[in-house]
Scaffold this motif. Structure first.
Motif, short mmCIF file in Angstrom:
data_model
loop_
_atom_site.label_atom_id
_atom_site.label_comp_id
_atom_site.label_asym_id
_atom_site.label_seq_id
_atom_site.Cartn_x
_atom_site.Cartn_y
_atom_site.Cartn_z
N CYS A 1 0.85 -1.19 0.00
CA CYS A 1 0.00 0.00 0.00
C CYS A 1 0.89 1.25 0.00
CB CYS A 1 -0.86 -0.02 1.25
SG CYS A 1 -1.97 1.38 1.44
N HIS A 2 0.37 2.35 -0.55
CA HIS A 2 1.16 3.59 -0.51
C HIS A 2 1.41 4.01 0.95
CE1 HIS A 2 2.54 6.93 -3.31
NE2 HIS A 2 2.88 7.36 -2.12
N SER A 3 0.53 3.62 1.86
CA SER A 3 0.74 3.92 3.28
C SER A 3 2.02 3.25 3.79
CB SER A 3 -0.44 3.43 4.12
OG SER A 3 -1.63 4.03 3.68
N TYR B 1 -2.06 -3.06 -10.73
CA TYR B 1 -2.38 -1.82 -10.03
C TYR B 1 -2.05 -1.93 -8.56
CZ TYR B 1 -3.97 0.55 -14.14
OH TYR B 1 -3.96 1.18 -15.36
N ARG B 2 -1.51 -3.11 -8.17
CA ARG B 2 -1.03 -3.27 -6.82
C ARG B 2 0.11 -4.27 -6.84
NH1 ARG B 2 -1.84 0.25 -2.96
NH2 ARG B 2 -3.18 -0.40 -1.26
N PHE B 3 1.21 -3.93 -6.19
CA PHE B 3 2.26 -4.92 -5.98
C PHE B 3 1.85 -5.81 -4.81
CE2 PHE B 3 4.95 -1.36 -7.67
CZ PHE B 3 5.34 -2.00 -8.85
N PHE C 1 -10.90 9.40 -13.09
CA PHE C 1 -10.04 10.56 -13.36
C PHE C 1 -8.60 10.13 -13.17
CE2 PHE C 1 -14.05 12.42 -11.95
CZ PHE C 1 -14.26 13.39 -12.92
N THR C 2 -7.80 10.35 -14.20
CA THR C 2 -6.40 9.95 -14.10
C THR C 2 -5.50 11.04 -14.66
OG1 THR C 2 -4.80 8.23 -14.74
CG2 THR C 2 -6.54 8.71 -16.34
N THR C 3 -4.26 11.09 -14.16
CA THR C 3 -3.27 11.99 -14.75
C THR C 3 -2.42 11.23 -15.77
OG1 THR C 3 -1.67 11.47 -13.00
CG2 THR C 3 -3.09 13.39 -12.64
N SER C 4 -2.67 9.93 -15.92
CA SER C 4 -1.82 9.06 -16.75
C SER C 4 -2.57 8.61 -18.01
CB SER C 4 -1.40 7.82 -15.96
OG SER C 4 -0.82 8.18 -14.73
N PRO C 5 -2.28 9.21 -19.17
CA PRO C 5 -2.96 8.79 -20.40
C PRO C 5 -2.81 7.28 -20.65
CG PRO C 5 -1.74 10.82 -20.79
CD PRO C 5 -1.38 10.36 -19.41
N SER C 6 -1.72 6.69 -20.16
CA SER C 6 -1.51 5.25 -20.39
C SER C 6 -2.53 4.38 -19.66
CB SER C 6 -0.11 4.86 -19.93
OG SER C 6 -0.02 5.01 -18.52
N LYS C 7 -3.31 4.98 -18.74
CA LYS C 7 -4.25 4.16 -17.97
C LYS C 7 -5.69 4.24 -18.50
CE LYS C 7 -1.63 4.59 -13.62
NZ LYS C 7 -1.66 5.15 -12.24
N VAL C 8 -5.91 4.99 -19.61
CA VAL C 8 -7.28 5.21 -20.07
C VAL C 8 -7.98 3.91 -20.43
CG1 VAL C 8 -8.70 6.27 -21.88
CG2 VAL C 8 -6.89 7.60 -20.78
P1 NAP Z 1 -1.02 4.60 -5.31
O1 NAP Z 1 -1.17 3.18 -5.74
O2 NAP Z 1 0.31 5.24 -5.38
O3 NAP Z 1 -2.09 5.44 -6.16
C1 NAP Z 1 -2.24 6.82 -6.07
C2 NAP Z 1 -2.63 7.37 -7.45
O4 NAP Z 1 -2.81 8.78 -7.33
C3 NAP Z 1 -1.57 7.22 -8.51
O5 NAP Z 1 -1.56 5.97 -9.13
C4 NAP Z 1 -1.96 8.32 -9.49
O6 NAP Z 1 -3.03 7.88 -10.31
C5 NAP Z 1 -2.50 9.40 -8.58
N1 NAP Z 1 -1.49 10.44 -8.35
C6 NAP Z 1 -0.25 10.31 -7.85
N2 NAP Z 1 0.38 11.50 -7.80
C7 NAP Z 1 -0.49 12.40 -8.25
C8 NAP Z 1 -0.45 13.80 -8.41
N3 NAP Z 1 0.65 14.52 -8.08
N4 NAP Z 1 -1.55 14.44 -8.87
C9 NAP Z 1 -2.65 13.73 -9.19
N5 NAP Z 1 -2.73 12.38 -9.09
C10 NAP Z 1 -1.68 11.74 -8.61
O7 NAP Z 1 -1.49 4.79 -3.81
P2 NAP Z 1 -2.61 3.98 -2.97
O8 NAP Z 1 -1.99 2.82 -2.30
O9 NAP Z 1 -3.81 3.82 -3.81
O10 NAP Z 1 -2.88 5.04 -1.79
C11 NAP Z 1 -3.41 6.31 -2.08
C12 NAP Z 1 -3.41 7.18 -0.83
O11 NAP Z 1 -4.40 6.68 0.08
C13 NAP Z 1 -2.10 7.18 -0.04
O12 NAP Z 1 -1.88 8.50 0.46
C14 NAP Z 1 -2.37 6.23 1.09
O13 NAP Z 1 -1.57 6.47 2.23
C15 NAP Z 1 -3.81 6.54 1.37
N6 NAP Z 1 -4.56 5.51 2.09
C16 NAP Z 1 -5.56 5.92 2.89
C17 NAP Z 1 -6.36 5.01 3.53
C18 NAP Z 1 -7.51 5.45 4.35
O14 NAP Z 1 -8.02 4.66 5.13
N7 NAP Z 1 -7.98 6.68 4.22
C19 NAP Z 1 -6.09 3.64 3.37
C20 NAP Z 1 -5.07 3.26 2.53
C21 NAP Z 1 -4.31 4.19 1.88
P3 NAP Z 1 -3.15 8.35 -11.85
O15 NAP Z 1 -1.92 7.82 -12.52
O16 NAP Z 1 -4.40 7.68 -12.29
O17 NAP Z 1 -3.27 9.84 -11.85
#
Ligand code: NAP
Ligand code: ZN
Length: 350
Positions: free
Chosen positions: A40-42, A341-343, A207-214
């Motif tokens: 997770c990004h966390s 979309y997830r490791f 909504f994505t910032t990555s055209p490669s994901k459309v």
């Molecule tokens: P992730 O796999 O890295 O996905 C985040 C996505 O956000 C990226 O793939 C990208 O998608 C987009 N993004 C990244 N940088 C950006 C930027 N500068 N501007 C606009 N879009 C951007 O992360 P994740 O594991 O899904 O986690 C996302 C967030 O949720 C993290 O901060 C994590 O800590 C948090 N989180 C919160 C909870 C909770 O309970 N609230 C639980 C788990 C995780 P595109 O390429 O499509 O733009």
């Protein structure tokens, strides 16, 4: 019990093999051999010390699936050999109003819920260590049943955080037939948000910032896909959304999304960037009675509900399986939004 793990000694050190001490299982504990753990990004925010109060050494991982190896004498719902899951929580006070209503993630006890990793164990002051490890001991109340087939197990792991963190707000804000729902950021959380909102019957816009994901987003179940950096494409959706789930892990302009909400629409933030977002426009909120909300993971009962829904609908996460030694390059790719979309770590490689 000395247990193999993979963790960081400090915010600046690469993750590496280490040994941790796990408690002996008590009467209401379930002992689990970990088979797979999602990334997770966390985990990255924590291992790099991006959030306040991170404790080191840090062993991340809260998307855990594994097999039960032992149960305490008072455990009634699990048996040796069962496939089980563990998410972001391993304990909570159990008697505050939120816990009693099954929302342990909003535990009002003195320490809130106990995080699977980076949690402060009451009394001992010890850190908790997560799923980048060979085994874990968890109280029965926080263990989930896995009803997917064994072949799907690696793809089930991310449901324990990415799945429930998107499911809970989608359900709370009534995503379903007749509703237009946006999902911002197609990463680990976002791709599950698209799958789940689609399965719940909503009209889904990714909504994505990555055209490669459309094309991928369409394949995941989005009815429409918008490049969020294209102002014209964004303007075409002004004032049209009932609900937007924003999963972005980085600081960004929220106004471009709040202007897309209908009157009384809500955008819920689940991403937790290390720096705050710029203040949203107040005018955008008051002219339209729009709301910005937040949501954290989901309760244990609704996590089981989500897992069962996914088993019934054949939903798993789209994953790339990695070895523990690949974790640093996985983190680098995650920072570049390059994850499809997830490791998921195959713990046999530990
Ligand atoms: P992730 O796999 O890295 O996905 C985040 C996505 O956000 C990226 O793939 C990208 O998608 C987009 N993004 C990244 N940088 C950006 C930027 N500068 N501007 C606009 N879009 C951007 O992360 P994740 O594991 O899904 O986690 C996302 C967030 O949720 C993290 O901060 C994590 O800590 C948090 N989180 C919160 C909870 C909770 O309970 N609230 C639980 C788990 C995780 P595109 O390429 O499509 O733009
Ligand atoms: Zn997570």
């Amino acid at each position: 019990m000395l247990t193999k793990a993979f963790g960081a000694q400090s915010p600046t050190s690469a993750l590496a093999p280490m040994m941790i001490d796990r408690r002996e299982p008590g009467p209401d504990d379930v002992a689990i051999d970990i088979l797979y753990c999602g990334v997770c990004h966390s985990d990255l925010h924590t291992a790099r010390g991006e959030w306040p109060g991170v404790k080191f050494p840090s062993v991340p991982g809260h998307e855990i699936v594994g097999r039960v190896t032992a149960v305490g004498g008072e455990v009634s719902r699990f048996a040796v050999g069962d496939l089980v899951g563990v998410g972001c929580m391993i304990d909570s006070c159990g008697h505050c109003p939120s816990c009693e209503e099954g929302h342990e993630q909003y535990c009002e006890g003195p320490h809130g819920f106990l995080q699977t990793y980076n949690g402060w164990l009451d009394g001992s002051g010890d850190n908790t260590y997560g799923g980048y490890s060979a085994a874990i001991i968890v109280a029965e109340r926080f263990v989930l049943k896995i009803r997917h087939g064994e072949a799907d197990l690696a793809g089930v792991a991310p449901l324990l955080c990415a799945g429930i963190t998107t499911w809970s707000p989608l359900r709370h804000w009534n995503a379903g037939p007749g509703k237009k729902v946006g999902v911002v950021g197609i990463g680990g959380l976002g791709h599950m948000g698209v799958k789940l909102a689609h399965a719940l019957g909503a009209h889904v816009v990714a909504f994505t910032t990555s055209p490669s994901k459309v094309q991928d987003a369409r394949d995941l179940g989005a009815d429409e896909v918008v490049i969020s950096r294209d102002p014209q494409a964004m303007a075409g959706h002004a004032r049209s959304f009932d609900f937007i789930l924003n999963t972005v892990a980085a600081t960004h302009d929220l106004d471009v999304f709040t202007t897309l909400l209908k009157r009384d629409g809500t955008m819920t933030l689940v991403g937790v960037p290390s720096e705050p977002h710029p203040s949203p426009s107040i005018l955008n909120l008051i002219f339209g009675r729009r709301a910005i909300a937040g949501s954290v993971i989901g309760g244990i009962a609704e996590t089981q509900e989500m897992l069962d829904f996914c088993a019934e609908h054949g939903i798993t996460s789209d994953i790339e399986i990695i070895a523990t030694r690949d974790i640093e390059s996985a983190f680098s790719r995650m920072l570049k939004s390059d994850v499809k979309y997830r490791f998921v770590i195959d713990m046999a490689t530990l």
